[in-house]
Motif scaffolding. Sequence first.
Motif, PDB file in Angstrom:
ATOM      1  N   THR A   7      17.941  -4.403  -5.712  1.00 53.65           N
ATOM      2  CA  THR A   7      17.406  -5.632  -6.329  1.00 53.65           C
ATOM      3  C   THR A   7      18.106  -6.021  -7.637  1.00 53.65           C
ATOM      4  N   ALA A   8      19.161  -5.295  -8.048  1.00 58.27           N
ATOM      5  CA  ALA A   8      19.815  -5.576  -9.347  1.00 58.27           C
ATOM      6  C   ALA A   8      20.084  -7.081  -9.462  1.00 58.27           C
ATOM      7  N   GLN A   9      19.414  -7.708 -10.391  1.00 56.88           N
ATOM      8  CA  GLN A   9      19.384  -9.176 -10.422  1.00 56.88           C
ATOM      9  C   GLN A   9      20.737  -9.814 -10.694  1.00 56.88           C
ATOM     10  N   GLU A  10      21.580  -9.127 -11.533  1.00 55.53           N
ATOM     11  CA  GLU A  10      22.906  -9.705 -11.829  1.00 55.53           C
ATOM     12  C   GLU A  10      23.854  -9.563 -10.653  1.00 55.53           C
ATOM     13  N   ALA A  25      14.849   2.285  -0.197  1.00 59.59           N
ATOM     14  CA  ALA A  25      14.141   3.565  -0.060  1.00 59.59           C
ATOM     15  C   ALA A  25      12.670   3.470  -0.451  1.00 59.59           C
ATOM     16  N   LEU A  26      12.279   2.359  -1.074  1.00 58.80           N
ATOM     17  CA  LEU A  26      10.851   2.146  -1.372  1.00 58.80           C
ATOM     18  C   LEU A  26      10.019   2.267  -0.101  1.00 58.80           C
ATOM     19  N   PHE A  27      10.602   1.767   1.020  1.00 56.49           N
ATOM     20  CA  PHE A  27       9.851   1.740   2.275  1.00 56.49           C
ATOM     21  C   PHE A  27       9.521   3.146   2.786  1.00 56.49           C
ATOM     22  N   HIS A  67      15.913   1.433  -4.980  1.00 50.99           N
ATOM     23  CA  HIS A  67      15.299   0.109  -5.157  1.00 50.99           C
ATOM     24  C   HIS A  67      16.023  -0.738  -6.208  1.00 50.99           C
ATOM     25  N   VAL A  68      16.376  -0.143  -7.343  1.00 47.43           N
ATOM     26  CA  VAL A  68      16.997  -0.982  -8.383  1.00 47.43           C
ATOM     27  C   VAL A  68      18.446  -1.344  -8.048  1.00 47.43           C
ATOM     28  N   LYS A  69      19.061  -0.589  -7.130  1.00 47.15           N
ATOM     29  CA  LYS A  69      20.398  -1.014  -6.680  1.00 47.15           C
ATOM     30  C   LYS A  69      20.263  -2.176  -5.698  1.00 47.15           C
ATOM     31  N   GLY A 101      -1.980   0.758  -4.395  1.00 46.47           N
ATOM     32  CA  GLY A 101      -0.603   0.299  -4.280  1.00 46.47           C
ATOM     33  C   GLY A 101      -0.321  -0.737  -5.338  1.00 46.47           C
ATOM     34  N   LEU A 102       0.546  -1.664  -5.005  1.00 47.79           N
ATOM     35  CA  LEU A 102       0.974  -2.660  -5.976  1.00 47.79           C
ATOM     36  C   LEU A 102       0.720  -4.068  -5.460  1.00 47.79           C
ATOM     37  N   MET A 103       0.083  -4.885  -6.307  1.00 46.42           N
ATOM     38  CA  MET A 103       0.033  -6.316  -6.028  1.00 46.42           C
ATOM     39  C   MET A 103       1.338  -6.837  -6.632  1.00 46.42           C
ATOM     40  N   LEU A 120      10.525 -13.373 -12.632  1.00 44.13           N
ATOM     41  CA  LEU A 120       9.648 -12.803 -13.655  1.00 44.13           C
ATOM     42  C   LEU A 120       8.523 -12.087 -12.932  1.00 44.13           C
ATOM     43  N   ARG A 121       8.612 -10.732 -12.918  1.00 49.23           N
ATOM     44  CA  ARG A 121       7.620  -9.948 -12.172  1.00 49.23           C
ATOM     45  C   ARG A 121       6.383  -9.701 -13.038  1.00 49.23           C
ATOM     46  N   ARG A 122       5.248  -9.919 -12.430  1.00 51.06           N
ATOM     47  CA  ARG A 122       3.975  -9.703 -13.123  1.00 51.06           C
ATOM     48  C   ARG A 122       3.058  -8.893 -12.215  1.00 51.06           C
ATOM     49  N   ALA A 137      16.312 -13.625  -1.777  1.00 49.93           N
ATOM     50  CA  ALA A 137      17.601 -12.910  -1.745  1.00 49.93           C
ATOM     51  C   ALA A 137      17.345 -11.418  -1.951  1.00 49.93           C
ATOM     52  N   GLN A 138      16.462 -11.091  -2.885  1.00 49.06           N
ATOM     53  CA  GLN A 138      16.154  -9.673  -3.156  1.00 49.06           C
ATOM     54  C   GLN A 138      15.500  -9.025  -1.938  1.00 49.06           C
ATOM     55  N   LEU A 139      14.517  -9.723  -1.371  1.00 49.05           N
ATOM     56  CA  LEU A 139      13.779  -9.142  -0.242  1.00 49.05           C
ATOM     57  C   LEU A 139      14.696  -8.948   0.972  1.00 49.05           C
ATOM     58  N   ARG A 140      15.590  -9.916   1.191  1.00 47.89           N
ATOM     59  CA  ARG A 140      16.510  -9.795   2.337  1.00 47.89           C
ATOM     60  C   ARG A 140      17.401  -8.568   2.169  1.00 47.89           C
ATOM     61  N   GLN A 200       0.851  -1.196   0.000  1.00 48.88           N
ATOM     62  CA  GLN A 200       0.000   0.000   0.000  1.00 48.88           C
ATOM     63  C   GLN A 200       0.889   1.249   0.000  1.00 48.88           C
ATOM     64  N   HIS A 201       0.630   2.125  -0.960  1.00 44.58           N
ATOM     65  CA  HIS A 201       1.432   3.354  -1.075  1.00 44.58           C
ATOM     66  C   HIS A 201       0.854   4.450  -0.192  1.00 44.58           C
ATOM     67  N   ASP A 202       1.731   5.299   0.325  1.00 44.42           N
ATOM     68  CA  ASP A 202       1.315   6.525   0.997  1.00 44.42           C
ATOM     69  C   ASP A 202       1.517   7.651  -0.024  1.00 44.42           C
TER      70      ASP A 202
HETATM   71  C1  HEM Z   1       5.546  -1.377  -3.955  1.00 45.61           C
HETATM   72  C2  HEM Z   1       6.464  -2.263  -4.258  1.00 45.61           C
HETATM   73  C3  HEM Z   1       7.368  -2.142  -5.432  1.00 45.61           C
HETATM   74  C4  HEM Z   1       7.436  -1.181  -6.400  1.00 45.61           C
HETATM   75  C5  HEM Z   1       6.592   0.065  -6.559  1.00 45.61           C
HETATM   76  C6  HEM Z   1       8.486  -1.566  -7.296  1.00 45.61           C
HETATM   77  C7  HEM Z   1       8.862  -0.838  -8.416  1.00 45.61           C
HETATM   78  C8  HEM Z   1       9.937  -1.134  -9.221  1.00 45.61           C
HETATM   79  C9  HEM Z   1      10.396  -0.319 -10.306  1.00 45.61           C
HETATM   80  C10 HEM Z   1       9.770   0.985 -10.743  1.00 45.61           C
HETATM   81  C11 HEM Z   1      11.472  -0.932 -10.851  1.00 45.61           C
HETATM   82  C12 HEM Z   1      12.340  -0.429 -12.028  1.00 45.61           C
HETATM   83  C13 HEM Z   1      11.923  -0.925 -13.371  1.00 45.61           C
HETATM   84  C14 HEM Z   1      11.999  -2.417 -13.555  1.00 45.61           C
HETATM   85  O1  HEM Z   1      13.050  -2.990 -13.860  1.00 45.61           O
HETATM   86  O2  HEM Z   1      10.954  -3.025 -13.353  1.00 45.61           O
HETATM   87  C15 HEM Z   1      11.682  -2.152 -10.123  1.00 45.61           C
HETATM   88  C16 HEM Z   1      12.662  -3.072 -10.378  1.00 45.61           C
HETATM   89  C17 HEM Z   1      12.797  -4.246  -9.715  1.00 45.61           C
HETATM   90  N1  HEM Z   1      12.109  -4.660  -8.610  1.00 45.61           N
HETATM   91 FE1  HEM Z   1      10.622  -3.673  -7.690  1.00 45.61          FE
HETATM   92  N2  HEM Z   1       9.054  -2.730  -6.860  1.00 45.61           N
HETATM   93  C18 HEM Z   1       8.393  -3.124  -5.720  1.00 45.61           C
HETATM   94  C19 HEM Z   1       8.651  -4.226  -4.939  1.00 45.61           C
HETATM   95  C20 HEM Z   1       9.602  -5.160  -5.231  1.00 45.61           C
HETATM   96  C21 HEM Z   1       9.857  -6.344  -4.452  1.00 45.61           C
HETATM   97  C22 HEM Z   1       9.126  -6.736  -3.163  1.00 45.61           C
HETATM   98  C23 HEM Z   1      10.847  -7.027  -5.083  1.00 45.61           C
HETATM   99  C24 HEM Z   1      11.491  -8.338  -4.719  1.00 45.61           C
HETATM  100  C25 HEM Z   1      11.628  -8.779  -3.491  1.00 45.61           C
HETATM  101  C26 HEM Z   1      11.201  -6.274  -6.269  1.00 45.61           C
HETATM  102  C27 HEM Z   1      12.114  -6.679  -7.197  1.00 45.61           C
HETATM  103  C28 HEM Z   1      12.526  -5.909  -8.269  1.00 45.61           C
HETATM  104  C29 HEM Z   1      13.541  -6.351  -9.230  1.00 45.61           C
HETATM  105  C30 HEM Z   1      14.237  -7.699  -9.255  1.00 45.61           C
HETATM  106  C31 HEM Z   1      13.722  -5.290 -10.120  1.00 45.61           C
HETATM  107  C32 HEM Z   1      14.699  -5.239 -11.293  1.00 45.61           C
HETATM  108  C33 HEM Z   1      16.075  -4.925 -10.763  1.00 45.61           C
HETATM  109  C34 HEM Z   1      17.131  -5.005 -11.852  1.00 45.61           C
HETATM  110  O3  HEM Z   1      17.595  -6.115 -12.152  1.00 45.61           O
HETATM  111  O4  HEM Z   1      17.450  -3.938 -12.399  1.00 45.61           O
HETATM  112  N3  HEM Z   1      10.426  -5.145  -6.323  1.00 45.61           N
HETATM  113  N4  HEM Z   1      10.744  -2.263  -9.125  1.00 45.61           N
END
Ligand code: HEM
Length: 293
Positions: free
Chosen positions: A208-211, A263-265, A204-206, A233-235, A220-222, A248-251, A168-170
């Motif tokens: 979670t950077a997958q590589e 910083a998403l938090f 956030h992208v630093k 907010g976001l499902m 595969l995010r959907r 690993a990403q969440l940790r 849920q977003h604020d």
């Molecule tokens: C409200 C929750 C979230 C929002 C708004 C959000 C939004 C975004 C956005 C805008 C991006 C950049 C574009 C992209 O590559 O898709 C991104 C990337 C990504 N997010 Fe999130 N995200 C959320 C939660 C999460 C969570 C919970 C995870 C995993 C635990 C996650 C994993 C990732 C990954 C793996 C990437 C790509 C990173 C990369 O390899 O560059 N995200 N997210």
Amino acid sequence: MNTPQTGILLPPPALARYLAFSLSDKTCIAERLLALVGLADGNNTVVGFGQSLVSELGVNIPGLKRFPLITAPGLGIENAPDAVWIWLRGDDRGEILHRSRKITRALAPAFRLEDCRDAFKYAEGHDLSGFEDGTENPTGGQAISAAIVGADQPGLAGSSFVATQRWQHDFECFEAMSEQAQNHAIGRRQSDNEELEDAPESAHVKRTAQESFSPEAFVLRRSMPWAEGNSGGLMFVAFGASFDAFEAQLRRMVGEEDGIVDALFTFTRPLSGAYYWCPALKDGKLDLSPLGF
Ligand code: HEM
């Protein structure tokens, strides 16, 4: 040969509904699951089963477990009902409603609908913060190897594991942030989706950077936005060949690795989370043989 539920690999639809069911009348589980098989095509109706159902059936799906309590300091997160999860994909809200009613009726009384959320595509695939979501998703063969269990696990080949979280977003808080703070929270520029080299480590992208993980952590995010009244907010939905990459990403997001919290938090928080296993299709129908059917 078993194949994945096709809806997993397709781009997110215009509209969707997520249903989460708990176990209720345990005397008719088998019969109700077979009724579901007759209704779910794996394409417009993607199905997952959770640990509470699998335990009740007395079977083991290697890799399936309950959602772990990984969360940022000061934040609680609820486990969503994890017997059955259904992702209804479509482009007509009325049709989705009627499909949802039919499935809920077919699963009763073995399963009770606990959570029902409508979701939608925003601005061609953006999160409600305005940032494009899904850019770094793997595609083609890489999407399949990230999201689908391979032939090395013959019993589960073609199936998938899905991690779901409702965030849920604020919006007030997000809108009060400067444009630079918003861009730095994600690590991309909202206006053109350009990745920002000078973003802080908390971006956030630093996080979670997958590589950058060892081993690399591709999912595969959907995910799709949800809204109710003026809240939204976001499902978050991520399919994987296991839960390892997501975990690993969440940790790292919550700072378990280096104390730096994503910083998403600052402007959004997860309310609930759950894990499910999505069976493969055999001859176009859900293959329930790993559940003992
Ligand atoms: C409200 C929750 C979230 C929002 C708004 C959000 C939004 C975004 C956005 C805008 C991006 C950049 C574009 C992209 O590559 O898709 C991104 C990337 C990504 N997010 Fe999130 N995200 C959320 C939660 C999460 C969570 C919970 C995870 C995993 C635990 C996650 C994993 C990732 C990954 C793996 C990437 C790509 C990173 C990369 O390899 O560059 N995200 N997210």
